[in-house]
Write an enzyme that holds these catalytic residues in place. Structure first.
Site, PDB file in Angstrom:
ATOM      1  N   TRP A  79       1.106  -1.151   0.287  1.00 46.55           N
ATOM      2  CA  TRP A  79       0.332  -0.072  -0.111  1.00 46.55           C
ATOM      3  C   TRP A  79       0.817   1.062  -0.068  1.00 46.55           C
ATOM      4  CZ3 TRP A  79      -0.728   4.374   3.250  1.00 46.55           C
ATOM      5  CH2 TRP A  79      -2.087   5.189   2.886  1.00 46.55           C
ATOM      6  N   GLU A 491     -21.532   6.133  10.855  1.00 46.76           N
ATOM      7  CA  GLU A 491     -20.868   5.118  10.113  1.00 46.76           C
ATOM      8  C   GLU A 491     -21.564   4.414   8.550  1.00 46.76           C
ATOM      9  OE1 GLU A 491     -18.679   3.404  10.634  1.00 46.76           O
ATOM     10  OE2 GLU A 491     -19.037   1.597  10.115  1.00 46.76           O
ATOM     11  N   HIS A 514     -28.444  24.568  10.115  1.00 50.82           N
ATOM     12  CA  HIS A 514     -27.477  25.159  10.207  1.00 50.82           C
ATOM     13  C   HIS A 514     -26.607  25.759   8.859  1.00 50.82           C
ATOM     14  CE1 HIS A 514     -29.040  25.799  13.750  1.00 50.82           C
ATOM     15  NE2 HIS A 514     -28.602  24.872  14.510  1.00 50.82           N
TER      16      HIS A 514
END
Ligand code: M6R
Length: 618
Positions: A79, A491, A514
């Protein structure tokens, strides 16, 4: 992040290394390689992309004399951190190839060499030639620089100069039966055989060969020849490390007929949760039994605060824990992203308990937070899935999840098992503080019913797949929830973005007005967590606001709730329950939803782009 496999024994190393790489591919999958010792030469093969590319490029290894005669080798699936995912940057890295006859040594490395630039300049001045952009290649040249005839000594000398983290495996051209491995901050597990040893960065690559393993500690160096292993410190002092039994079955790390590991792991959740809570619920006393925490009721009463640290899905599970600890036990609790905790000089003291949550037990930021909390004198415990992992060992106290191996990069069963155990912790703390036996029994019974409730959600797989068809076309989504259901929104959004690449944001339902509401329109669907319970009426109001602005709404609702059904364009029903239980059932529904959207969009579900299973770099 990357995966290491290494072998020394009587068999041909190549098939063992390649099979091991396949098992570890979930840890990193942008390039792969092996180095084997055969015919007095180190042969290095590497390829960009998946392990399958590497296997293709090696060709018919079963009938090739080079591979039949190799009994020592190292392998790696990468990776990328330093340098793009190219063949040159793939491991193993050779060194000493300036002389005729190929590399004198070859190395695979997990982790980060932080001072690699300074070391590289020094080695270039010595005439060493670099073929890659990686920090790992610097380490291979440094070891080769010190190597005369004692490989372990050269490795120890080099590693003493290294700042950063490493798990390494190294072979030398003039040591045809020897393999040397070492670790600092990046796991190395040594699988024991009679006349062979298989090393890996995690147990899933060795369980088809052996269940007996030794986990190296930081700064251990192991010299391996066939089945003979000598472990020393960097200062060459011999040390003994305990042998552990790995209890994961081989099948647990296979797909078992499912199209993807993720789907298999979603469907394993009833069993995984059963295993997580088994023997830990005392229905009679209305409490839980968590011996691993090492705390009696008196000590629990004395605690002032439970601080939870973790990353990603583990942090989201921690948020459910925070709500439950405050709700059940009336005790202060806070969740913090582990890296933030580590770097902002947190205020922690001896009356605080810090709980580190990590599926892998290897996440670098969470580990760093553990060390910081220990430094500050807090009590530190782990909630970890992988037995023998670094966080489990360094915390010393804590609770294992027993969820079985989680291979898919997208975490599923770890979350639901973490939440189940966090509810048990909250129950335990609550019973020691303010909860009556009757109240405790009620909560304990609800937690006990989780596996069965999850089974009922899984029965809706086909219906959820059908809903997913309508979402394939979207590029953006909002998830909203409040109270216990806010972490579920987080999640849910994390899951869909990581596997389907749909941009998704989670908001506390009250926060929508908001600012984010400005983005609502037909092409911005909203997933609303609407399980019956405190705050649900208010979230229903938010749903109306969304639909007034033409955003279509998918509601996750309690079974039979007609008001909630009427307010949404699509619904997924989960069994009626308390909201703390709905955190699990609703998450399972959203896992299936994400899975099907990603599948229909043709995404590589188990190995999403740019990700890796365990993030062992800060
Ligand atoms: O192994 P850990 O639980 O410490 O991992 C933490 C995160 O890296 C992990 O949960 C990540 O967010 C997952 N890919 C989410 O599905």
């Amino acid at each position: 992040m990357c995966g290491i496999v290494a072998y020394s024994g009587t068999k041909s190393a190549t098939p063992i290394l390649l099979n091991g790489l396949r098992k570890l591919e979930y840890r990193g999958y942008d390039s792969a390689g092996i180095a084997i010792h055969s015919d007095n030469t180190i042969h290095i093969y590497k390829e960009e992309g998946k392990v399958a590319n590497l296997i293709d490029s090696i060709g018919d290894y079963e009938n090739d004399a080079v591979h039949q005669q190799c009994h020592v080798g190292i392998a790696h699936t990468r990776w990328a951190t330093h340098g793009p995912p190219t063949k040159e940057n793939a491991h193993p890295h050779g060194a000493g190839f300036e002389e005729p006859g190929g590399s004198r040594i070859a190395l695979v490395h997990n982790g980060i060499i932080e001072n690699y630039r300074a070391l590289k300049s020094r080695l270039e001045a010595e005439g060493k030639v670099f073929l890659s952009d990686t920090d790992s290649e610097v380490l291979s040249h440094l070891i080769e620089f010190y190597y005369t005839d004692d490989l372990a000594k050269a490795i120890s000398t080099a590693l003493k100069e290294v700042q950063g983290t490493f798990g390494i495996a190294c072979i030398a051209k003039d040591q045809p039966d020897m393999l040397v491995v070492a670790r600092r901050g990046s796991p190395i597990v040594i699988g024991l055989g009679e006349d062979q040893t298989i090393v890996a960065s995690d147990a899933s690559a060795i369980i088809s060969h052996t269940r007996q393993a030794v986990y190296l500690d930081d700064n251990d160096v192991a010299i391996i020849r066939g089945g003979k292993i000598d472990i020393k410190t960097l200062d060459a002092k011999p040390v003994q490390r305990d042998t552990a039994d790995i209890d994961w079955s081989e099948g647990a790390a296979e797909k078992g007929g499912y199209e993807h590991y993720m789907l298999k792991e979603i469907f394993e959740q009833p069993t995984a949760i059963r295993n997580s809570i088994r023997g830990r619920i005392d229905l009679d006393r209305g409490t839980s039994v968590l011996a691993g925490l090492g705390l009696d009721s008196r000590e629990i009463v004395d605690l002032q605060r439970l601080l939870i640290v973790g990353c990603g899905t583990s942090m989201n599970a921690g948020l459910v824990g925070e709500y439950a600890i405050e709700d059940f036990a009336g005790m202060l609790s806070e969740v913090e992203q582990a890296a933030e905790f580590r770097y902002r000089n947190p205020i922690v003291g001896s009356k605080d308990i810090v709980l580190a949550i990590s599926q892998s037990g290897e996440t670098a930021d969470t580990l760093a937070a553990v060390r910081e909390a220990q430094e500050k004198g807090a009590l530190v415990a782990g909630l970890v899935n992988v037995v023998g992992s670094t966080i489990a060992r360094e915390t010393g106290r804590g609770i294992y999840l027993h969820a079985g191996p989680e291979i898919s990069v997208a975490s599923t069963k770890a979350f639901t098992c973490q939440v189940s155990v966090l509810l048990l912790i909250a129950l335990k703390f609550a019973r020691s503080r303010r909860l009556s036996r009757e109240q405790g029994i009620k909560i304990a019974e609800e937690i006990n019913s989780l596996p069965e409730l999850v089974e009922r959600v899984l029965e809706q797989n086909d219906a959820i797949a059908k809903i997913a068809e309508d979402f394939v076309k979207f590029d953006n989504m909002f998830y909203i929830g409040r109270g216990y259901l806010f972490p579920v929104a987080l999640e849910g959004a994390l899951k869909i973005k990581e596997i389907s690449y749909i941009h998704a944001e989670a908001y506390h339902a009250a926060e929508l007005k908001h600012g984010p509401i400005a983005l609502l329109e037909e092409s911005m669907p909203v997933v609303a967590l609407l399980n019956a319970g405190p705050g649900m009426e208010k979230t229903l109001g938010n749903v109306e606001e969304c639909r007034a602005r033409k955003s279509p709404v998918l509601g996750v609702i309690s079974e039979g709730d007609e008001d909630a059904r009427a307010a949404c364009d699509w619904v997924i029903e989960v069994p009626q329950s308390s909201q703390f239980i709905a955190t699990v059932t609703s998450t399972v529904a959203l896992q299936l939803f994400s899975y099907h959207v990603a599948r229909l969009r043709g995404c590589p579900i188990d190995q999403p782009r740019n990700l890796a299973k365990s993030v062992t770099v800060e």
